[in-house]
Write a protein that holds these residues in place. Structure first.
Motif, PDB file in Angstrom:
ATOM      1  N   ASN A  59     -17.618 162.663 -58.163  1.00 49.87           N
ATOM      2  CA  ASN A  59     -17.777 161.235 -57.900  1.00 49.87           C
ATOM      3  C   ASN A  59     -19.227 160.896 -57.600  1.00 49.87           C
ATOM      4  OD1 ASN A  59     -15.043 162.281 -56.776  1.00 49.87           O
ATOM      5  ND2 ASN A  59     -14.671 160.128 -57.198  1.00 49.87           N
ATOM      6  N   VAL A  60     -19.655 159.725 -58.046  1.00 45.25           N
ATOM      7  CA  VAL A  60     -20.933 159.144 -57.637  1.00 45.25           C
ATOM      8  C   VAL A  60     -20.627 157.763 -57.075  1.00 45.25           C
ATOM      9  CG1 VAL A  60     -22.454 160.463 -59.142  1.00 45.25           C
ATOM     10  CG2 VAL A  60     -21.336 158.437 -60.046  1.00 45.25           C
ATOM     11  N   ASP A  61     -21.170 157.452 -55.912  1.00 46.11           N
ATOM     12  CA  ASP A  61     -20.737 156.266 -55.180  1.00 46.11           C
ATOM     13  C   ASP A  61     -21.933 155.584 -54.529  1.00 46.11           C
ATOM     14  OD1 ASP A  61     -19.699 154.655 -52.899  1.00 46.11           O
ATOM     15  OD2 ASP A  61     -17.777 155.462 -53.541  1.00 46.11           O
ATOM     16  N   SER A  62     -22.242 154.366 -54.982  1.00 42.84           N
ATOM     17  CA  SER A  62     -23.439 153.686 -54.481  1.00 42.84           C
ATOM     18  C   SER A  62     -23.278 153.144 -53.076  1.00 42.84           C
ATOM     19  CB  SER A  62     -23.840 152.542 -55.432  1.00 42.84           C
ATOM     20  OG  SER A  62     -22.895 151.485 -55.402  1.00 42.84           O
ATOM     21  N   TRP A  63     -22.059 152.953 -52.587  1.00 41.05           N
ATOM     22  CA  TRP A  63     -21.879 152.482 -51.210  1.00 41.05           C
ATOM     23  C   TRP A  63     -22.080 153.619 -50.211  1.00 41.05           C
ATOM     24  CZ3 TRP A  63     -18.880 153.384 -46.886  1.00 41.05           C
ATOM     25  CH2 TRP A  63     -18.963 152.413 -45.879  1.00 41.05           C
ATOM     26  N   ALA A  64     -21.613 154.811 -50.548  1.00 42.21           N
ATOM     27  CA  ALA A  64     -21.646 155.920 -49.602  1.00 42.21           C
ATOM     28  C   ALA A  64     -22.817 156.864 -49.804  1.00 42.21           C
ATOM     29  CB  ALA A  64     -20.333 156.713 -49.689  1.00 42.21           C
ATOM     30  N   SER A 101     -26.869 152.524 -51.201  1.00 44.42           N
ATOM     31  CA  SER A 101     -27.705 152.160 -52.355  1.00 44.42           C
ATOM     32  C   SER A 101     -27.080 151.084 -53.228  1.00 44.42           C
ATOM     33  CB  SER A 101     -27.996 153.401 -53.215  1.00 44.42           C
ATOM     34  OG  SER A 101     -26.801 153.970 -53.711  1.00 44.42           O
ATOM     35  N   GLY A 102     -25.977 150.493 -52.773  1.00 47.15           N
ATOM     36  CA  GLY A 102     -25.328 149.437 -53.534  1.00 47.15           C
ATOM     37  C   GLY A 102     -24.017 149.029 -52.899  1.00 47.15           C
ATOM     38  N   THR A 103     -23.192 148.334 -53.656  1.00 43.30           N
ATOM     39  CA  THR A 103     -21.926 147.822 -53.134  1.00 43.30           C
ATOM     40  C   THR A 103     -20.724 148.659 -53.545  1.00 43.30           C
ATOM     41  OG1 THR A 103     -21.542 146.390 -55.063  1.00 43.30           O
ATOM     42  CG2 THR A 103     -22.845 145.467 -53.230  1.00 43.30           C
ATOM     43  N   GLY A 104     -20.961 149.764 -54.242  1.00 45.50           N
ATOM     44  CA  GLY A 104     -19.874 150.575 -54.749  1.00 45.50           C
ATOM     45  C   GLY A 104     -19.419 150.177 -56.131  1.00 45.50           C
ATOM     46  N   ALA A 105     -20.063 149.172 -56.741  1.00 43.83           N
ATOM     47  CA  ALA A 105     -19.675 148.706 -58.067  1.00 43.83           C
ATOM     48  C   ALA A 105     -20.156 149.675 -59.151  1.00 43.83           C
ATOM     49  CB  ALA A 105     -20.250 147.314 -58.331  1.00 43.83           C
ATOM     50  N   THR A 106     -19.376 149.764 -60.220  1.00 47.58           N
ATOM     51  CA  THR A 106     -19.769 150.580 -61.367  1.00 47.58           C
ATOM     52  C   THR A 106     -21.114 150.132 -61.920  1.00 47.58           C
ATOM     53  OG1 THR A 106     -17.443 150.944 -61.914  1.00 47.58           O
ATOM     54  CG2 THR A 106     -19.048 151.332 -63.660  1.00 47.58           C
ATOM     55  N   ALA A 107     -21.371 148.821 -61.880  1.00 45.79           N
ATOM     56  CA  ALA A 107     -22.636 148.292 -62.391  1.00 45.79           C
ATOM     57  C   ALA A 107     -23.834 148.887 -61.668  1.00 45.79           C
ATOM     58  CB  ALA A 107     -22.646 146.768 -62.269  1.00 45.79           C
ATOM     59  N   ASP A 108     -23.681 149.226 -60.397  1.00 46.73           N
ATOM     60  CA  ASP A 108     -24.778 149.849 -59.655  1.00 46.73           C
ATOM     61  C   ASP A 108     -25.205 151.160 -60.320  1.00 46.73           C
ATOM     62  OD1 ASP A 108     -24.546 147.826 -57.788  1.00 46.73           O
ATOM     63  OD2 ASP A 108     -23.391 149.030 -56.367  1.00 46.73           O
ATOM     64  N   ILE A 109     -24.217 151.973 -60.680  1.00 48.78           N
ATOM     65  CA  ILE A 109     -24.498 153.263 -61.302  1.00 48.78           C
ATOM     66  C   ILE A 109     -25.118 153.067 -62.678  1.00 48.78           C
ATOM     67  CG2 ILE A 109     -23.466 155.417 -62.118  1.00 48.78           C
ATOM     68  CD1 ILE A 109     -23.523 155.084 -59.048  1.00 48.78           C
ATOM     69  N   ALA A 110     -24.573 152.117 -63.449  1.00 55.59           N
ATOM     70  CA  ALA A 110     -25.122 151.847 -64.786  1.00 55.59           C
ATOM     71  C   ALA A 110     -26.584 151.431 -64.709  1.00 55.59           C
ATOM     72  CB  ALA A 110     -24.290 150.761 -65.474  1.00 55.59           C
ATOM     73  N   GLU A 111     -26.907 150.549 -63.771  1.00 55.55           N
ATOM     74  CA  GLU A 111     -28.289 150.082 -63.639  1.00 55.55           C
ATOM     75  C   GLU A 111     -29.184 151.169 -63.067  1.00 55.55           C
ATOM     76  OE1 GLU A 111     -30.811 146.287 -61.877  1.00 55.55           O
ATOM     77  OE2 GLU A 111     -28.739 146.593 -61.220  1.00 55.55           O
ATOM     78  N   MET A 112     -28.706 151.876 -62.053  1.00 58.41           N
ATOM     79  CA  MET A 112     -29.511 152.904 -61.398  1.00 58.41           C
ATOM     80  C   MET A 112     -29.923 153.998 -62.373  1.00 58.41           C
ATOM     81  SD  MET A 112     -28.357 155.207 -58.092  1.00 58.41           S
ATOM     82  CE  MET A 112     -27.708 153.748 -57.271  1.00 58.41           C
ATOM     83  N   LEU A 113     -28.990 154.417 -63.234  1.00 64.66           N
ATOM     84  CA  LEU A 113     -29.245 155.521 -64.147  1.00 64.66           C
ATOM     85  C   LEU A 113     -29.706 155.067 -65.528  1.00 64.66           C
ATOM     86  CD1 LEU A 113     -26.160 157.705 -63.155  1.00 64.66           C
ATOM     87  CD2 LEU A 113     -28.538 157.998 -62.426  1.00 64.66           C
ATOM     88  N   GLY A 114     -29.601 153.753 -65.795  1.00 65.83           N
ATOM     89  CA  GLY A 114     -30.003 153.236 -67.089  1.00 65.83           C
ATOM     90  C   GLY A 114     -29.038 153.573 -68.209  1.00 65.83           C
TER      91      GLY A 114
END
Length: 436
Positions: A59-64, A101-114
């Motif tokens: 798992n990768v999780d921008s909230w935690a 590092s974010g709200t836990g949204a999938t979009a956070d991971i997409a943007e963070m990693l490009g």
């Protein structure tokens, strides 16, 4: 460099998991190394990913998690040809208050990693409106790039044509359209999909999904739309301490909800994990220095657990001298009693006074931030632990000393404080990471 994609959707239940598994297996069948990840707090999907690819998923999780932790976790894809991150819920769905590092949204991971997003769109009951939804998701956040869409559960060729025309006019690539195909539906229960390890035919099911998707989706076009990713240098890794040097870990169909990255972090820190099965009446290894009971489905096996004397007496003896910790279902088993869906109370291990009921069902779901009032295995008083809670059980009594002050993602204090008594501790949330 690996071809990288995020598989997401406007909402849950649209077919993200099935498409992810099918793409992963189809590309693996072509001889490519495929690495999967799961965005968000889900303890079930990574096992399906591993079944499809032959590689462990985490798992990768921008909230935690902070960016360094996420970068460390995705670096395992350095030798992969294709990287797929399966989203959770809808693309932009997260909590109201930002986490690490974010709200836990999938979009956070997409943007963070490009990584570009492939949207799974279910146009049931609509046609051109599906294009409006896809266009809205494409334009909602500038840093998130849409690679294209896959249509799922299309009713007919005419239906497909209407939706395709609208998407083409909106400038959105359509990689394929999947007609309704009930045979590849994955079985579900109250906490999500039936676990991969419980499905003897899971390999055949994934193979059928891969065949079906390969017939209807242009796999080469999907790869062409993928990003080109290579891991970056990582300054820091996981901020996870093992609860002990030799860990007795309950592991079977009743105790299986544990995040893969946690076990990997424990092993990386030099800890040894010794699994045992309460369902076959095994006790924790007597040479272990700590016992950990993860969550799972004890409410489905409460009678069997209550009738296993070796497990119950062995756990009690272990807890006389060494720490025992339970998460969610494991916490319930550490309690005095568990009432099942039929209203029958089963005596649990009694290490804590907790009484829970599955007969009085109410969903408890969300991120949790806990500040420990007392130590628990691997963590000192005052530690700030980030985790996630998802269960349908109701607390009837929680008489022991609270383990922590627990807040939800909005900062509100919640009643599920966890408990401690002697060497036993427990929480309803599943630990993801500790704040640095």
């Amino acid at each position: 460099m690996a071809a990288s994609l995020v598989i997401s959707a406007p909402a849950s239940g649209v077919g993200k998991t099935t498409l992810t598994l099918a793409l992963a297996r189809a590309w693996r069948n072509r001889g490519l190394n495929v690495q999967c990840f799961k965005s968000g707090p889900d303890y079930i999907d990574p096992a399906f990913h591993a079944a499809a690819t032959g590689r462990a998923s985490v798992n990768v999780d921008s909230w935690a998690m902070d960016r360094g932790t996420i970068a460390h976790l995705v670096s395992r894809a350095a030798d992969a040809d294709v990287v797929l991150a399966e989203g959770s819920m809808g693309l932009f769905d997260g909590v109201a208050a930002r986490g690490v590092s974010g709200t836990g949204a999938t979009a956070d991971i997409a943007e963070m990693l490009g990584w570009p997003v492939v949207l799974v769109i279910d146009p049931s009951g609509q046609a051109q409106t599906a294009a409006a939804i896809a266009a809205g998701l494409r334009d909602y956040r500038a840093g998130v790039r849409l690679g294209g869409v896959v249509l799922n559960r299309v009713a007919s060729p005419r239906h497909e044509d209407l939706v395709r025309r609208a998407l083409n006019e909106a400038g959105i690539k359509v990689f394929g359209a999947l007609p309704r195909h009930a045979e590849i539906s994955l079985p579900k229960r109250h906490l999500g999909l039936v676990q991969a390890e419980e499905q003897t035919e899971i390999g055949k099911l994934i193979d059928e999904a891969a065949r079906f998707v390969a017939e209807h989706v242009d796999l080469d076009a999907v790869l062409h739309a993928a990003g080109k990713w290579s891991p970056q240098a990582v300054a820091n890794g996981l901020n996870v301490r093992p609860p002990g040097q030799r860990i007795a870990l309950a592991r079977d169909a009743a105790f299986s909800f544990v995040y893969p990255h946690m076990l990997e972090a424990w092993r990386a820190a030099g800890a040894e994990i010794v699994p045992f099965s309460p369902l076959v009446d095994e006790a924790p290894d007597a040479s272990a220095d700590v016992c950990w009971l993860p969550g799972g489905y004890p409410e489905l096996h409460a009678g069997k657990i209550a009738g296993n004397p070796r497990f119950r007496s062995g756990l009690r003896a272990f807890a006389e001298t060494r720490p025992v910790h339970g998460e969610c279902g494991g916490y319930m088993v550490l309690g005095a009693g568990l009432t099942d869906a039929d209203g029958i109370r089963h005596e649990m291990t009694g290490l804590l006074g907790l009484e829970t009921s599955f007969a009085k069902r109410r969903m408890h779901l969300g991120y949790r931030l806990a500040e420990l009032a007392a130590p628990m295995p691997g963590h000192k008083p005052g530690a700030r632990l980030r985790g996630h809670e998802f269960h349908y059980s109701t607390i009837l009594a929680q008489p022991d000393t609270p383990l922590a002050v627990v807040h939800d993602a909005t900062g509100a204090v919640i009643a599920e404080t966890g408990s401690r008594r002697g060497h036993a501790t427990g929480t309803f949330f599943h630990l993801i990471a500790e704040d640095r």
